[in-house]
Design a protein around this motif. Structure first.
Motif, PDB file in Angstrom:
ATOM      1  N   LEU A  19       0.829  -1.208   0.000  1.00  0.00           N
ATOM      2  CA  LEU A  19       0.000   0.000   0.000  1.00  0.00           C
ATOM      3  C   LEU A  19       0.862   1.256   0.000  1.00  0.00           C
ATOM      4  O   LEU A  19       0.536   2.247  -0.670  1.00  0.00           O
ATOM      5  N   THR A  20       1.957   1.217   0.743  1.00  0.00           N
ATOM      6  CA  THR A  20       2.859   2.368   0.792  1.00  0.00           C
ATOM      7  C   THR A  20       3.474   2.636  -0.571  1.00  0.00           C
ATOM      8  O   THR A  20       3.535   3.791  -1.027  1.00  0.00           O
ATOM      9  N   LEU A  21       3.930   1.589  -1.240  1.00  0.00           N
ATOM     10  CA  LEU A  21       4.511   1.761  -2.577  1.00  0.00           C
ATOM     11  C   LEU A  21       3.500   2.343  -3.558  1.00  0.00           C
ATOM     12  O   LEU A  21       3.850   3.164  -4.417  1.00  0.00           O
ATOM     13  N   ALA A  22       2.252   1.909  -3.431  1.00  0.00           N
ATOM     14  CA  ALA A  22       1.203   2.373  -4.339  1.00  0.00           C
ATOM     15  C   ALA A  22       0.638   3.729  -3.935  1.00  0.00           C
ATOM     16  O   ALA A  22      -0.257   4.249  -4.610  1.00  0.00           O
ATOM     17  N   LYS A  23       1.133   4.274  -2.828  1.00  0.00           N
ATOM     18  CA  LYS A  23       0.676   5.580  -2.328  1.00  0.00           C
ATOM     19  C   LYS A  23      -0.829   5.570  -2.048  1.00  0.00           C
ATOM     20  O   LYS A  23      -1.536   6.554  -2.287  1.00  0.00           O
ATOM     21  N   ILE A  24      -1.312   4.447  -1.535  1.00  0.00           N
ATOM     22  CA  ILE A  24      -2.713   4.321  -1.145  1.00  0.00           C
ATOM     23  C   ILE A  24      -2.805   4.564   0.360  1.00  0.00           C
ATOM     24  O   ILE A  24      -2.215   3.814   1.143  1.00  0.00           O
ATOM     25  N   PRO A  25      -3.507   5.587   0.821  1.00  0.00           N
ATOM     26  CA  PRO A  25      -3.573   5.881   2.260  1.00  0.00           C
ATOM     27  C   PRO A  25      -4.249   4.755   3.040  1.00  0.00           C
ATOM     28  O   PRO A  25      -5.204   4.128   2.561  1.00  0.00           O
ATOM     29  N   TYR A  26      -3.749   4.503   4.225  1.00  0.00           N
ATOM     30  CA  TYR A  26      -4.354   3.495   5.084  1.00  0.00           C
ATOM     31  C   TYR A  26      -4.070   3.832   6.545  1.00  0.00           C
ATOM     32  O   TYR A  26      -3.153   4.597   6.858  1.00  0.00           O
ATOM     33  N   LYS A  27      -4.862   3.245   7.404  1.00  0.00           N
ATOM     34  CA  LYS A  27      -4.658   3.349   8.854  1.00  0.00           C
ATOM     35  C   LYS A  27      -4.351   1.962   9.380  1.00  0.00           C
ATOM     36  O   LYS A  27      -4.996   0.984   8.993  1.00  0.00           O
ATOM     37  N   PHE A  28      -3.353   1.867  10.259  1.00  0.00           N
ATOM     38  CA  PHE A  28      -2.959   0.570  10.803  1.00  0.00           C
ATOM     39  C   PHE A  28      -3.515   0.399  12.208  1.00  0.00           C
ATOM     40  O   PHE A  28      -3.370   1.279  13.062  1.00  0.00           O
ATOM     41  N   VAL A  29      -4.142  -0.746  12.451  1.00  0.00           N
ATOM     42  CA  VAL A  29      -4.636  -1.111  13.775  1.00  0.00           C
ATOM     43  C   VAL A  29      -3.869  -2.341  14.239  1.00  0.00           C
ATOM     44  O   VAL A  29      -3.941  -3.402  13.603  1.00  0.00           O
ATOM     45  N   ASP A  30      -3.129  -2.190  15.323  1.00  0.00           N
ATOM     46  CA  ASP A  30      -2.294  -3.267  15.848  1.00  0.00           C
ATOM     47  C   ASP A  30      -3.146  -4.241  16.654  1.00  0.00           C
ATOM     48  O   ASP A  30      -3.728  -3.872  17.684  1.00  0.00           O
ATOM     49  N   VAL A  31      -3.237  -5.480  16.174  1.00  0.00           N
ATOM     50  CA  VAL A  31      -4.004  -6.520  16.878  1.00  0.00           C
ATOM     51  C   VAL A  31      -3.063  -7.630  17.337  1.00  0.00           C
ATOM     52  O   VAL A  31      -3.425  -8.811  17.339  1.00  0.00           O
ATOM     53  N   THR A  32      -1.851  -7.249  17.739  1.00  0.00           N
ATOM     54  CA  THR A  32      -0.913  -8.231  18.278  1.00  0.00           C
ATOM     55  C   THR A  32      -1.591  -9.028  19.390  1.00  0.00           C
ATOM     56  O   THR A  32      -2.229  -8.455  20.278  1.00  0.00           O
ATOM     57  N   GLY A  33      -1.453 -10.346  19.327  1.00  0.00           N
ATOM     58  CA  GLY A  33      -2.160 -11.221  20.256  1.00  0.00           C
ATOM     59  C   GLY A  33      -3.445 -11.776  19.672  1.00  0.00           C
ATOM     60  O   GLY A  33      -4.166 -12.522  20.350  1.00  0.00           O
ATOM     61  N   PHE A  34      -3.698 -11.468  18.397  1.00  0.00           N
ATOM     62  CA  PHE A  34      -4.918 -11.913  17.729  1.00  0.00           C
ATOM     63  C   PHE A  34      -5.064 -13.426  17.696  1.00  0.00           C
ATOM     64  O   PHE A  34      -6.177 -13.951  17.545  1.00  0.00           O
ATOM     65  N   ASP A  35      -3.952 -14.156  17.814  1.00  0.00           N
ATOM     66  CA  ASP A  35      -3.978 -15.605  17.690  1.00  0.00           C
ATOM     67  C   ASP A  35      -4.244 -16.313  19.010  1.00  0.00           C
ATOM     68  O   ASP A  35      -4.184 -17.547  19.080  1.00  0.00           O
ATOM     69  N   GLN A  36      -4.545 -15.542  20.051  1.00  0.00           N
ATOM     70  CA  GLN A  36      -4.897 -16.096  21.352  1.00  0.00           C
ATOM     71  C   GLN A  36      -6.189 -15.451  21.833  1.00  0.00           C
ATOM     72  O   GLN A  36      -6.475 -14.305  21.488  1.00  0.00           O
ATOM     73  N   PRO A  37      -6.985 -16.168  22.640  1.00  0.00           N
ATOM     74  CA  PRO A  37      -8.230 -15.569  23.136  1.00  0.00           C
ATOM     75  C   PRO A  37      -7.965 -14.261  23.879  1.00  0.00           C
ATOM     76  O   PRO A  37      -6.995 -14.148  24.636  1.00  0.00           O
ATOM     77  N   GLY A  38      -8.812 -13.279  23.631  1.00  0.00           N
ATOM     78  CA  GLY A  38      -8.643 -11.995  24.303  1.00  0.00           C
ATOM     79  C   GLY A  38      -9.253 -10.877  23.482  1.00  0.00           C
ATOM     80  O   GLY A  38      -9.854 -11.112  22.422  1.00  0.00           O
ATOM     81  N   PRO A  39      -9.112  -9.640  23.930  1.00  0.00           N
ATOM     82  CA  PRO A  39      -9.748  -8.505  23.252  1.00  0.00           C
ATOM     83  C   PRO A  39      -9.259  -8.286  21.828  1.00  0.00           C
ATOM     84  O   PRO A  39     -10.042  -7.857  20.967  1.00  0.00           O
ATOM     85  N   GLN A  40      -7.974  -8.547  21.558  1.00  0.00           N
ATOM     86  CA  GLN A  40      -7.465  -8.349  20.201  1.00  0.00           C
ATOM     87  C   GLN A  40      -8.092  -9.354  19.241  1.00  0.00           C
ATOM     88  O   GLN A  40      -8.459  -9.016  18.114  1.00  0.00           O
ATOM     89  N   GLN A  41      -8.208 -10.588  19.695  1.00  0.00           N
ATOM     90  CA  GLN A  41      -8.854 -11.598  18.862  1.00  0.00           C
ATOM     91  C   GLN A  41     -10.323 -11.269  18.655  1.00  0.00           C
ATOM     92  O   GLN A  41     -10.860 -11.422  17.552  1.00  0.00           O
ATOM     93  N   ASP A  42     -10.977 -10.783  19.706  1.00  0.00           N
ATOM     94  CA  ASP A  42     -12.387 -10.414  19.587  1.00  0.00           C
ATOM     95  C   ASP A  42     -12.583  -9.291  18.579  1.00  0.00           C
ATOM     96  O   ASP A  42     -13.522  -9.318  17.765  1.00  0.00           O
ATOM     97  N   ALA A  43     -11.695  -8.289  18.617  1.00  0.00           N
ATOM     98  CA  ALA A  43     -11.808  -7.162  17.697  1.00  0.00           C
ATOM     99  C   ALA A  43     -11.624  -7.612  16.252  1.00  0.00           C
ATOM    100  O   ALA A  43     -12.345  -7.163  15.348  1.00  0.00           O
ATOM    101  N   LEU A  44     -10.668  -8.510  16.032  1.00  0.00           N
ATOM    102  CA  LEU A  44     -10.416  -8.981  14.674  1.00  0.00           C
ATOM    103  C   LEU A  44     -11.520  -9.899  14.183  1.00  0.00           C
ATOM    104  O   LEU A  44     -11.956  -9.812  13.032  1.00  0.00           O
ATOM    105  N   SER A  45     -11.997 -10.783  15.055  1.00  0.00           N
ATOM    106  CA  SER A  45     -13.014 -11.758  14.634  1.00  0.00           C
ATOM    107  C   SER A  45     -14.331 -11.089  14.273  1.00  0.00           C
ATOM    108  O   SER A  45     -15.130 -11.662  13.530  1.00  0.00           O
ATOM    109  N   ALA A  46     -14.564  -9.876  14.783  1.00  0.00           N
ATOM    110  CA  ALA A  46     -15.777  -9.156  14.413  1.00  0.00           C
ATOM    111  C   ALA A  46     -15.780  -8.824  12.920  1.00  0.00           C
ATOM    112  O   ALA A  46     -16.837  -8.714  12.300  1.00  0.00           O
TER     113      ALA A  46
END
Length: 210
Positions: A19-46
């Motif tokens: 996306l950076t190379l293509a100059k397409i704007p984006y926002k990054f949301v860090d969901v580290t821990g997504f692979d284990q039960p918890g709030p990050q996984q819940d946010a991603l699974s939605a």
């Protein structure tokens, strides 16, 4: 604006760099821990019940996953990141793009989470995947031009995969000793000024972004 759900240094880094190379704007949301039960996984699974990264929420609210699909979407807006249509280089680009995600990616899926696939042979599975991955990289090395990029003089999204994957196993020294073209292509990508921040944020090159 596109929202990228990912974790620094993981597969989402490939989408961020593309996306950076293509100059397409984006926002990054860090969901580290997504692979284990918890709030990050819940946010991603939605957004993505399979809890994969990268997961992209597009400007229209739709969801996109799979880096190869994301690459093809980016090429719709920035076709210069692939060789011209109806050329041998374009066909090689298409072949290697699908080959990478169909062959190399699964070796991480199985080796990173062996307990999902076997109850008693986790160590053997990890070792087998790591060994097989090296044979894949050796084959890929034979397909690369490295003049200075994977397919020749033109930078393409294949070079993004190479740059990010070189920071994964089997790591720097193995690539340097066994796949010099792969290693050199990544080094060339690391020098691109427009990628410095995103590469640092993903721990692909040293330092921290401001």
């Amino acid at each position: 604006m596109i929202t990228v759900y990912g974790a620094p240094g993981w597969g989402s880094a490939i989408s961020e760099v593309m996306l950076t190379l293509a100059k397409i704007p984006y926002k990054f949301v860090d969901v580290t821990g997504f692979d284990q039960p918890g709030p990050q996984q819940d946010a991603l699974s939605a957004l993505n019940p399979l809890c994969q990264i990268p997961t992209l929420k597009m400007t229209d609210g739709s969801v996109m996953t799979e880096t190869a699909a994301i690459a093809l979407m980016i090429l719709d807006e920035y076709p210069a990141l692939a060789p011209p249509p109806d050329t041998p280089q374009r066909r090689q680009f298409q072949r290697l793009l699908i080959w990478l995600v169909a062959n190399v990616y699964p070796t991480f899926t199985y080796a990173d989470y062996p307990e999902r696939w076997t109850e008693t042979g986790a160590r053997e599975l990890v070792e087998s995947c790591q060994k097989y991955r090296k044979t894949l990289y050796l084959w890929l090395e034979s397909q690369l031009v490295a003049a200075p990029y994977a397919l020749g003089e033109q930078l393409s999204l294949i070079d993004v995969y190479i740059a990010v994957m070189r920071s994964w196993g089997p790591r720097h020294d193995w690539f340097k000793d066994n796949t010099p073209k792969f290693f050199a292509i990544a080094e060339r990508v690391y020098q691109l000024p427009e990628l410095q921040d995103v590469l640092r944020r993903n721990d692909i090159i040293p330092g921290t972004s401001e």
